[in-house]
Scaffold this motif. Structure first.
Motif, mmCIF file in Angstrom:
data_model
loop_
_atom_site.group_PDB
_atom_site.id
_atom_site.type_symbol
_atom_site.label_atom_id
_atom_site.label_comp_id
_atom_site.label_asym_id
_atom_site.label_seq_id
_atom_site.Cartn_x
_atom_site.Cartn_y
_atom_site.Cartn_z
ATOM 1 N N ALA A 174 41.415 50.983 34.954
ATOM 2 C CA ALA A 174 40.989 50.256 36.157
ATOM 3 C C ALA A 174 39.483 50.210 36.301
ATOM 4 O O ALA A 174 38.942 49.311 36.942
ATOM 5 C CB ALA A 174 41.610 50.901 37.397
ATOM 6 N N GLY A 175 38.786 51.180 35.713
ATOM 7 C CA GLY A 175 37.335 51.203 35.808
ATOM 8 C C GLY A 175 36.632 50.695 34.570
ATOM 9 O O GLY A 175 35.420 50.848 34.436
ATOM 10 N N ARG A 219 49.415 52.238 36.537
ATOM 11 C CA ARG A 219 49.291 51.813 37.942
ATOM 12 C C ARG A 219 50.250 52.531 38.871
ATOM 13 O O ARG A 219 50.051 52.544 40.088
ATOM 14 C CB ARG A 219 49.543 50.307 38.053
ATOM 15 C CG ARG A 219 48.645 49.420 37.200
ATOM 16 C CD ARG A 219 49.350 48.136 36.860
ATOM 17 N NE ARG A 219 50.595 48.438 36.140
ATOM 18 C CZ ARG A 219 51.554 47.554 35.917
ATOM 19 N NH1 ARG A 219 51.427 46.329 36.352
ATOM 20 N NH2 ARG A 219 52.660 47.900 35.256
ATOM 21 N N SER A 239 42.578 56.171 37.787
ATOM 22 C CA SER A 239 42.496 55.592 39.138
ATOM 23 C C SER A 239 43.620 56.054 40.056
ATOM 24 O O SER A 239 43.401 56.256 41.256
ATOM 25 C CB SER A 239 42.479 54.060 39.056
ATOM 26 O OG SER A 239 43.697 53.561 38.510
ATOM 27 N N ALA A 242 42.692 59.279 41.235
ATOM 28 C CA ALA A 242 41.503 59.144 42.085
ATOM 29 C C ALA A 242 41.876 58.777 43.508
ATOM 30 O O ALA A 242 41.094 58.997 44.445
ATOM 31 C CB ALA A 242 40.563 58.085 41.508
ATOM 32 N N GLN A 243 43.063 58.242 43.706
ATOM 33 C CA GLN A 243 43.520 57.842 45.039
ATOM 34 C C GLN A 243 44.203 58.979 45.800
ATOM 35 O O GLN A 243 44.667 58.772 46.913
ATOM 36 C CB GLN A 243 44.471 56.653 44.932
ATOM 37 C CG GLN A 243 43.784 55.368 44.511
ATOM 38 C CD GLN A 243 44.757 54.207 44.411
ATOM 39 O OE1 GLN A 243 45.335 53.940 43.374
ATOM 40 N NE2 GLN A 243 44.937 53.522 45.529
ATOM 41 N N PHE A 290 35.379 55.288 43.204
ATOM 42 C CA PHE A 290 35.915 55.415 41.847
ATOM 43 C C PHE A 290 35.117 54.536 40.902
ATOM 44 O O PHE A 290 34.822 53.387 41.217
ATOM 45 C CB PHE A 290 37.392 55.003 41.817
ATOM 46 C CG PHE A 290 37.977 54.929 40.429
ATOM 47 C CD1 PHE A 290 38.295 56.083 39.737
ATOM 48 C CD2 PHE A 290 38.206 53.698 39.827
ATOM 49 C CE1 PHE A 290 38.831 56.016 38.456
ATOM 50 C CE2 PHE A 290 38.739 53.619 38.553
ATOM 51 C CZ PHE A 290 39.055 54.784 37.872
ATOM 52 N N LYS A 315 34.646 50.901 42.143
ATOM 53 C CA LYS A 315 35.578 50.400 43.139
ATOM 54 C C LYS A 315 35.673 51.377 44.300
ATOM 55 O O LYS A 315 35.385 52.559 44.155
ATOM 56 C CB LYS A 315 36.984 50.230 42.538
ATOM 57 C CG LYS A 315 37.106 49.189 41.444
ATOM 58 C CD LYS A 315 38.549 49.102 40.968
ATOM 59 C CE LYS A 315 38.733 48.008 39.925
ATOM 60 N NZ LYS A 315 40.153 47.919 39.478
ATOM 61 N N LEU A 317 38.688 52.724 46.534
ATOM 62 C CA LEU A 317 40.141 52.748 46.554
ATOM 63 C C LEU A 317 40.650 53.426 47.824
ATOM 64 O O LEU A 317 40.059 54.393 48.297
ATOM 65 C CB LEU A 317 40.672 53.517 45.335
ATOM 66 C CG LEU A 317 40.209 53.033 43.959
ATOM 67 C CD1 LEU A 317 40.740 53.978 42.880
ATOM 68 C CD2 LEU A 317 40.680 51.606 43.694
#
Length: 369
Positions: A174-175, A219, A239, A242-243, A290, A315, A317
């Motif tokens: 995602a990054g 995801r 990611s 990271a959430q 993130f 991003k 998030l």
């Protein structure tokens, strides 16, 4: 040479087909854990995911954590000597792990070194040459992870070099914007499938094989499960972790009046679907910073300055849950999938025992809830 007749596919394009019949009576009979009671999951070595303060929290929740390269070398050195996973650059690997005069050969070190060579281009000859040297010097006292790769034939080079783990997939994170800017990529699902065939051949003929870590493009829970079903031994996640509330990224909430992002530095917990700080204030929504380690922000975190063209992005998030809740859900969903497929242990949840099928866009759309 253009491979015209070969269609490559990703996680979105495949589903897992249940067994014809399953002898599993309850999913509690299925074990989703690998060695030491851990989930088959590594954290991505990202500064917005892992730091020194939350490293143990990941382990307590049954996830293998890897200390990223932005942490100073002396701290990483100490943690490496304690047997913890640490990320290093290729130059650091050469200097500190391929030198017989280095401190890492001190006999009083009883822990196995666990080192990730954290570079983007995992098919460089130097990785293989240095890994052979490190293995000769350290013998069985070092485990090496490297990557990333997007060519199934590169897997054979990893096996021949004695590297223990390979990160599979380029540009799916995602990054990461490597693929969109360079065109270098492969369908992760088809790549894992091809690599598993090579791995299976080596296992059958009692040849040294490298464990596969599916890295990038995860995801949700089902992507983790699909990666394992396609032959990955482990899955690396950035990611999504990271959430979680406990991740290393800065935490923010939005001021209702001004819409301004306000950084929080107090302790927080997750209870009854709400985030509560140490003073008793609750927040319906929180956000985390993130970014990819190849972004300019990641480069600054590692080197103190932007040193090259960015291949990553930043991003904001939304925080979705706590780490414990996510891990509990992950174990439960993996157990459930194993019960459908008549598999009792996650190490057997692979293409030998699990069938995957390619699906149409219409089928994919029908399951998106």
């Amino acid at each position: 040479m253009l491979k015209k007749d070969e269609i490559r596919y990703g996680y979105n394009d495949v589903m897992i087909q249940p067994a014809r019949r399953s002898d599993v009576e309850h999913r509690s009979q299925c074990c989703p854990f690998v060695e030491n009671g851990m989930l088959p999951i590594f954290t991505a070595p990202m500064s917005t995911v892992v730091n020194v303060d939350n490293y143990q929290t990941f382990y307590d929740n049954k996830i293998f954590a890897i200390i990223p390269r932005n942490i100073d070398w002396e701290t990483r050195k100490k943690m490496a000597m304690e047997g913890k996973w640490v990320a290093v650059s290729l130059n650091e690997f050469e200097e500190f792990f391929c030198n017989a005069d280095n401190f890492f050969f001190a006999r009083e070190n009883h822990y196995k070194l666990r080192i990730l060579i954290d570079v983007a281009n995992g098919n460089m000859s130097k990785i293989f040459n240095l890994s052979v040297k490190a293995k000769m010097l350290h013998q069985k006292r070092i485990e090496i992870m490297a990557g990333n790769i997007a060519n199934p034939e590169t897997y054979i080079e990893y096996c021949n070099s004695g590297i223990d783990y390979v990160r599979v997939s380029i540009g799916g994170g995602a990054g990461c914007i490597t693929s969109s800017n360079t065109g270098i990529h492969d369908g992760t699902a088809s790549l894992l499938d091809d690599i598993y065939k090579n791995k299976q051949f080596r296992e059958k003929h009692d040849l040294k094989f490298t464990k596969v870590v599916a890295d990038g493009g995860i995801r949700n829970y089902s992507d983790v499960i699909k990666a394992l079903a396609l032959g990955a031994d482990y899955v690396m996640i950035g990611s999504v972790l990271a959430q979680t509330l406990e991740s290393a990224g800065d935490t923010f909430y939005k001021d209702e009046k001004t819409g301004e992002d306000i950084k929080l530095s107090c302790q927080l917990c997750y209870k009854d679907g709400k985030f509560i700080d140490e003073f008793g204030h609750s927040y319906n929504k929180l956000y985390k910073e993130f970014y990819g380690m190849a972004s300019k922000y990641g480069q600054i975190a590692i080197n103190g300055k932007k040193t090259k063209t960015s291949e990553g992005i930043k991003k904001i998030l939304e925080v979705t849950t706590s780490l414990q809740t996510w891990c509990d859900n992950m174990a439960a969903y993996l157990r459930s999938a194993m019960s459908y497929c008549n598999v009792y242990h996650v190490k057997a949840f692979n293409p030998n025992n699990v069938s995957t099928v390619i699906i149409s866009n219409n089928v994919q759309g029908s399951i998106n809830k």
